[in-house]
Write a protein that holds these residues in place. Structure first.
Motif, short mmCIF file in Angstrom:
data_model
loop_
_atom_site.label_atom_id
_atom_site.label_comp_id
_atom_site.label_asym_id
_atom_site.label_seq_id
_atom_site.Cartn_x
_atom_site.Cartn_y
_atom_site.Cartn_z
N LEU A 109 40.82 27.88 48.29
CA LEU A 109 40.23 28.94 47.48
C LEU A 109 40.68 28.84 46.02
O LEU A 109 39.91 29.12 45.10
CB LEU A 109 40.61 30.31 48.05
N ARG A 110 41.93 28.44 45.81
CA ARG A 110 42.42 28.28 44.45
C ARG A 110 41.73 27.12 43.74
O ARG A 110 41.42 27.21 42.55
CB ARG A 110 43.94 28.03 44.47
N SER A 111 41.49 26.04 44.47
CA SER A 111 40.85 24.88 43.84
C SER A 111 39.38 25.14 43.56
O SER A 111 38.84 24.67 42.56
CB SER A 111 41.00 23.65 44.75
N VAL A 112 38.72 25.91 44.44
CA VAL A 112 37.30 26.22 44.22
C VAL A 112 37.12 27.19 43.06
O VAL A 112 36.17 27.10 42.28
CB VAL A 112 36.69 26.79 45.52
N ARG A 113 38.03 28.17 42.92
CA ARG A 113 38.01 29.15 41.83
C ARG A 113 36.70 29.93 41.80
O ARG A 113 36.09 30.12 40.74
CB ARG A 113 38.22 28.46 40.48
N SER A 114 36.27 30.39 42.95
CA SER A 114 35.01 31.15 43.00
C SER A 114 35.19 32.59 42.53
O SER A 114 34.22 33.23 42.13
CB SER A 114 34.47 31.14 44.43
N PHE A 115 36.42 33.11 42.58
CA PHE A 115 36.68 34.47 42.10
C PHE A 115 38.10 34.53 41.56
O PHE A 115 38.92 33.65 41.80
CB PHE A 115 36.46 35.50 43.21
N ARG A 116 38.37 35.61 40.82
CA ARG A 116 39.70 35.81 40.24
C ARG A 116 40.08 37.27 40.39
O ARG A 116 39.28 38.10 40.85
CB ARG A 116 39.71 35.39 38.76
N THR A 117 41.30 37.60 39.99
CA THR A 117 41.78 38.97 40.09
C THR A 117 40.92 39.91 39.24
O THR A 117 40.65 39.63 38.09
CB THR A 117 43.24 39.05 39.62
N GLY A 118 40.52 41.02 39.85
CA GLY A 118 39.69 42.00 39.15
C GLY A 118 38.21 41.90 39.47
O GLY A 118 37.45 42.82 39.14
N ASP A 119 37.77 40.81 40.10
CA ASP A 119 36.35 40.63 40.41
C ASP A 119 35.94 41.49 41.61
O ASP A 119 36.74 41.75 42.52
CB ASP A 119 36.05 39.17 40.74
N PHE A 120 34.68 41.94 41.59
CA PHE A 120 34.08 42.56 42.76
C PHE A 120 33.66 41.45 43.73
O PHE A 120 32.95 40.52 43.33
CB PHE A 120 32.83 43.37 42.38
N ILE A 121 34.08 41.54 44.98
CA ILE A 121 33.66 40.56 45.97
C ILE A 121 33.29 41.28 47.26
O ILE A 121 33.75 42.39 47.53
CB ILE A 121 34.75 39.50 46.26
N ARG A 122 32.47 40.61 48.06
CA ARG A 122 32.13 41.08 49.40
C ARG A 122 32.39 39.93 50.36
O ARG A 122 31.81 38.86 50.23
CB ARG A 122 30.68 41.54 49.50
N VAL A 123 33.26 40.17 51.32
CA VAL A 123 33.57 39.20 52.38
C VAL A 123 33.17 39.84 53.70
O VAL A 123 33.80 40.79 54.15
CB VAL A 123 35.06 38.82 52.40
N ALA A 124 32.09 39.33 54.30
CA ALA A 124 31.52 39.94 55.50
C ALA A 124 31.20 41.41 55.21
O ALA A 124 30.44 41.70 54.28
CB ALA A 124 32.46 39.77 56.70
N GLU A 125 31.80 42.35 55.94
CA GLU A 125 31.51 43.77 55.70
C GLU A 125 32.47 44.42 54.72
O GLU A 125 32.36 45.61 54.45
CB GLU A 125 31.56 44.55 57.03
N HIS A 126 33.41 43.67 54.15
CA HIS A 126 34.41 44.22 53.25
C HIS A 126 33.97 44.02 51.80
O HIS A 126 33.61 42.92 51.39
CB HIS A 126 35.76 43.54 53.47
N VAL A 130 39.29 42.52 43.69
CA VAL A 130 40.47 41.72 44.04
C VAL A 130 41.67 42.24 43.26
O VAL A 130 41.63 42.37 42.03
CB VAL A 130 40.23 40.23 43.73
N THR A 131 42.75 42.54 43.98
CA THR A 131 43.99 43.01 43.36
C THR A 131 45.10 41.98 43.43
O THR A 131 46.02 42.01 42.61
CB THR A 131 44.48 44.31 44.03
#
Length: 351
Positions: A109-126, A130-131
């Motif tokens: 996940l770190r190498s892909v860098r698809s998101f960072r701290t503070g971004d809105f994300i949805r993982v499945a139903e969550h 990101v904190t």
């Protein structure tokens, strides 16, 4: 008889003094490394995952040094090292499905860098902001202000939807009957989107159902931190515009068993501004930890860049750099370090 026994005891204590001193130094160094890498990590801006990995390596090295420093025979020391190797091998083998898998997923996940701290994300139903991004998990703050911990393996095994920090499309879906012409609906929906402050609004007819037509009004919104409030504002304005035009937002199969005299089931439109501006900062309360984490990461990034610039300038013995006066940059570094320390202490109190 007492003198030789006392001499032997002193000799044994001398033999133990050096190993015990080495063990004490190793434990003290390990404690200092924990404080420096994990407890006081805000002052030294950097990768949290890298600090965790570094501390794990230091723990392994400390255990080996302690075994080497034990006042035991050489054969016993070799047996202890062999036992340690077997234990580590067994632990890794038994926990490889979770422990190692989570570590590898975190590195991916770190190498892909698809998101960072503070971004809105949805993982499945969550869904949330990101904190924290750790070695084994990520933490997100939900709309209810709750903190959700997701293992890295779970995140890497499910599709991750990330709200783009430069802006996103805000949408509102609704269904209307076939008795209402689409050319009358489209201008009203676009008007609602413009009133909500969305850019370049457009309307899609998503489905021609058996009893109703499904519409979706869309518009571009730059300030993603107020995303939830903007969605609510858009829906409220859609209601006001359609009800103000006398259009019912009910399916043709709508059934009500009560005896009523009214022919329309719509609320009267509100002529004044319909959105309560006091709700505009709702996300600030919902995602307070995510806000602090995002700002702290930005400060740490700025601090690291300034430190690299100052080091490069000092190595070249320059008084000025491209970013300004060297003394001013050092003052800025000291100020950032103090701000980060205060922010981390406040964050611990809130958590």
């Amino acid at each position: 008889m007492e003198t030789p026994m006392l001499a032997d005891l002193l000799e044994q204590l001398k033999d133990l003094l050096l190993p015990l001193s080495l063990i004490a130094v190793v434990l003290l160094g390990l404690w200092f490394s924990h404080w420096l890498l994990l407890r006081r990590s805000g002052v030294h801006a950097g990768n949290h995952m890298a600090r965790q990995l570094s501390f794990m390596v230091l723990v392994a090295v400390a255990v080996v040094l302690i075994i080497l420093a034990l006042p035991v025979p050489h054969e016993t020391r070799n047996q202890l090292l062999s036992l340690l190797g077997l234990v580590l091998t067994g632990v890794i083998a038994f926990s490889s499905t979770t422990f190692v898998a989570n570590v590898m997923a975190g590195l991916m996940l770190r190498s892909v860098r698809s998101f960072r701290t503070g971004d809105f994300i949805r993982v499945a139903e969550h869904f949330g902001r990101v904190t924290e991004r750790g070695l084994f998990h990520i933490e997100i703050q939900s709309e209810e202000r709750d903190l959700i911990t997701l293992p890295n393996l779970y995140v890497s095994s499910n599709p991750v939807k990330v709200v783009h920090s430069s802006g996103t499309i805000v949408t509102c879906d609704l269904s209307l009957g076939y008795d209402v012409p689409h050319y009358k609906i489209t201008p009203l929906l676009k008007k609602a989107a413009k009133q909500a402050g969305l850019q370049e609004p457009f309307v899609h007819v998503r489905e021609l159902g058996d009893f109703a037509i499904s519409y979706r009004i869309c518009g571009f919104y730059e300030e993603v931190k107020q995303l939830l409030s903007k969605r609510s504002e858009l829906r409220t304005l859609v209601l006001d515009n359609l009800h103000g035009a006398g259009i019912e937002i009910v399916s043709p199969t709508f059934m009500n068993q009560r005896q009523v005299n009214e022919e329309h089931f719509i609320a009267p439109p509100q002529r004044t501004k319909t959105v309560d501006l006091s709700d505009a900062n709702a996300e600030t309360m919902m995602f307070d930890k995510a806000e602090r984490a995002e700002k702290l990461e930005a400060l740490q990034k700025e601090l690291a860049q300034l430190q690299d610039t100052v080091k490069a300038a000092e190595s070249q013995q320059q008084i000025t750099t491209e970013n300004g006066d060297l003394a001013a940059q050092k003052d800025r570094i000291a100020l950032l370090q103090r701000i980060i320390e205060v922010a981390e202490e406040n964050g611990k109190q809130h958590d």
